[in-house]
Design an enzyme around this catalytic site. Structure first.
Site, PDB file in Angstrom:
ATOM      1  N   LYS A   1       0.832  -1.194   0.000  1.00 24.45           N
ATOM      2  CA  LYS A   1       0.000   0.000   0.000  1.00 24.45           C
ATOM      3  C   LYS A   1       0.880   1.263   0.000  1.00 24.45           C
ATOM      4  CE  LYS A   1      -3.890  -2.261   2.360  1.00 24.45           C
ATOM      5  NZ  LYS A   1      -4.714  -2.262   3.597  1.00 24.45           N
TER       6      LYS A   1
ATOM      7  N   TYR B   1     -12.622  -2.772  -3.074  1.00 19.44           N
ATOM      8  CA  TYR B   1     -13.136  -2.758  -1.696  1.00 19.44           C
ATOM      9  C   TYR B   1     -14.669  -2.653  -1.664  1.00 19.44           C
ATOM     10  CZ  TYR B   1      -8.449  -2.319   0.402  1.00 19.44           C
ATOM     11  OH  TYR B   1      -7.158  -2.547   0.840  1.00 19.44           O
TER      12      TYR B   1
ATOM     13  N   ASN C   1      -1.792   0.001   7.368  1.00 23.33           N
ATOM     14  CA  ASN C   1      -1.281  -1.347   7.658  1.00 23.33           C
ATOM     15  C   ASN C   1      -0.450  -1.975   6.537  1.00 23.33           C
ATOM     16  OD1 ASN C   1      -3.457  -1.805   6.030  1.00 23.33           O
ATOM     17  ND2 ASN C   1      -4.528  -3.180   7.435  1.00 23.33           N
TER      18      ASN C   1
ATOM     19  N   HIS D   1      -1.695  -5.440   1.465  1.00 21.34           N
ATOM     20  CA  HIS D   1      -2.959  -6.133   1.204  1.00 21.34           C
ATOM     21  C   HIS D   1      -2.669  -7.556   0.767  1.00 21.34           C
ATOM     22  CE1 HIS D   1      -6.901  -7.170  -0.457  1.00 21.34           C
ATOM     23  NE2 HIS D   1      -6.231  -7.661  -1.477  1.00 21.34           N
TER      24      HIS D   1
ATOM     25  N   GLU E   1      -9.881 -10.360  -7.574  1.00 23.62           N
ATOM     26  CA  GLU E   1      -8.954  -9.231  -7.459  1.00 23.62           C
ATOM     27  C   GLU E   1      -7.875  -9.266  -8.535  1.00 23.62           C
ATOM     28  OE1 GLU E   1      -7.535  -9.332  -3.413  1.00 23.62           O
ATOM     29  OE2 GLU E   1      -9.513  -8.848  -2.586  1.00 23.62           O
TER      30      GLU E   1
HETATM   31  P1  GDP Z   1      -7.691  -6.969   5.290  1.00 22.48           P
HETATM   32  O1  GDP Z   1      -8.290  -8.006   4.372  1.00 22.48           O
HETATM   33  O2  GDP Z   1      -6.908  -7.576   6.412  1.00 22.48           O
HETATM   34  O3  GDP Z   1      -6.890  -5.925   4.554  1.00 22.48           O
HETATM   35  O4  GDP Z   1      -8.907  -6.216   6.022  1.00 22.48           O
HETATM   36  P2  GDP Z   1     -10.354  -5.775   5.455  1.00 22.48           P
HETATM   37  O5  GDP Z   1     -10.612  -6.394   4.115  1.00 22.48           O
HETATM   38  O6  GDP Z   1     -11.334  -6.014   6.518  1.00 22.48           O
HETATM   39  O7  GDP Z   1     -10.191  -4.198   5.303  1.00 22.48           O
HETATM   40  C1  GDP Z   1      -9.493  -3.661   4.217  1.00 22.48           C
HETATM   41  C2  GDP Z   1      -8.615  -2.550   4.702  1.00 22.48           C
HETATM   42  O8  GDP Z   1      -9.429  -1.511   5.267  1.00 22.48           O
HETATM   43  C3  GDP Z   1      -7.664  -2.906   5.848  1.00 22.48           C
HETATM   44  O9  GDP Z   1      -6.485  -3.531   5.422  1.00 22.48           O
HETATM   45  C4  GDP Z   1      -7.388  -1.536   6.437  1.00 22.48           C
HETATM   46  O10 GDP Z   1      -6.452  -0.805   5.630  1.00 22.48           O
HETATM   47  C5  GDP Z   1      -8.754  -0.871   6.327  1.00 22.48           C
HETATM   48  N1  GDP Z   1      -9.520  -1.051   7.560  1.00 22.48           N
HETATM   49  C6  GDP Z   1     -10.132  -2.162   8.004  1.00 22.48           C
HETATM   50  N2  GDP Z   1     -10.745  -1.955   9.184  1.00 22.48           N
HETATM   51  C7  GDP Z   1     -10.506  -0.662   9.499  1.00 22.48           C
HETATM   52  C8  GDP Z   1     -10.850   0.169  10.604  1.00 22.48           C
HETATM   53  O11 GDP Z   1     -11.529  -0.252  11.539  1.00 22.48           O
HETATM   54  N3  GDP Z   1     -10.423   1.475  10.573  1.00 22.48           N
HETATM   55  C9  GDP Z   1      -9.670   1.964   9.547  1.00 22.48           C
HETATM   56  N4  GDP Z   1      -9.288   3.250   9.582  1.00 22.48           N
HETATM   57  N5  GDP Z   1      -9.316   1.205   8.495  1.00 22.48           N
HETATM   58  C10 GDP Z   1      -9.724  -0.079   8.463  1.00 22.48           C
HETATM   59 MG    MG Z   2      -9.748  -7.856   2.910  1.00 25.03          MG
END
Ligand code: GDP
Ligand code: MG
Length: 161
Positions: free
Chosen positions: A20, A60, A123, A126, A137
């Site tokens: 990212k 997303y 974080n 991805h 994807e």
């Molecule tokens: P991943 O698959 O582990 O990347 O997590 P998700 O698919 O649930 O979410 C996608 C991305 O959204 C995450 O990697 C974070 O960058 C962001 N994200 C997820 N949950 C949160 C949150 O509670 N707060 C914020 N600010 N960003 C979030």
């Molecule tokens: Mg995800």
């Protein structure tokens, strides 16, 4: 024959991994690629781009209703990303383990997020979360022609080619 085909398919599992914008800005691209190479996966696609909002809203789409969605899009468009396709046995699940929990506070040391990040909103990386999700994807981020099937020099019988 069927068994052989199944084994081949298993070996060809693919996932999408992306560094990212914060990861690129913090010069972490090399270290992240190194972890996947060292683990034994095969890099079959790689590119750097500034992702469009359109692409990211597709990527997303499941998070559209989340309160952090707009912040997430702003984050992901804050600079270039490096997107990769990695191939190998069980690559989807193993990549998720290597990347660590979505929230870096819960990601153990030794994972990418656990080693390089402290907050969920930055974080670093991805990784697709299922085989079906990975297929979706990969199609979204790559054209078929830009994913390469290649053989390893250590799997061919001679170096004299
Ligand atoms: P991943 O698959 O582990 O990347 O997590 P998700 O698919 O649930 O979410 C996608 C991305 O959204 C995450 O990697 C974070 O960058 C962001 N994200 C997820 N949950 C949160 C949150 O509670 N707060 C914020 N600010 N960003 C979030
Ligand atoms: Mg995800």
């Amino acid at each position: 024959k069927k068994k052989k085909l199944a084994a081949l398919k298993d070996f060809r599992e693919r996932t999408l991994v992306a560094v990212k914008p914060d990861g690129v800005q913090r010069r972490l691209v090399g270290q992240i690629i190194q972890r996947f190479e060292q683990r034994g996966f095969k890099l079959v696609g790689l590119k750097m781009l500034e992702a469009s909002e359109e692409l990211l809203s597709e990527h997303y789409c499941e998070l559209r209703m989340k309160p952090f969605y707009h912040g997430l899009l702003r984050y992901m468009t804050s600079g270039p990303v490096v997107v990769m396709v990695w191939e190998g046995h069980n690559v989807v699940q193993t990549s998720r383990t290597m990347v660590g929990h979505t929230n870096p506070a819960e990601a153990p040391a030794g994972t990418v997020r656990g080693d390089f990040s402290i907050h969920v909103s930055r974080n670093v990386v991805h990784a697709s979360d299922s085989v079906e999700g990975a297929q979706r994807e990969i199609q979204l981020w790559f054209q078929e022609k830009d994913i390469l099937n290649w053989d390893c020099c250590d799997q061919t019988s001679t170096g004299d080619v």
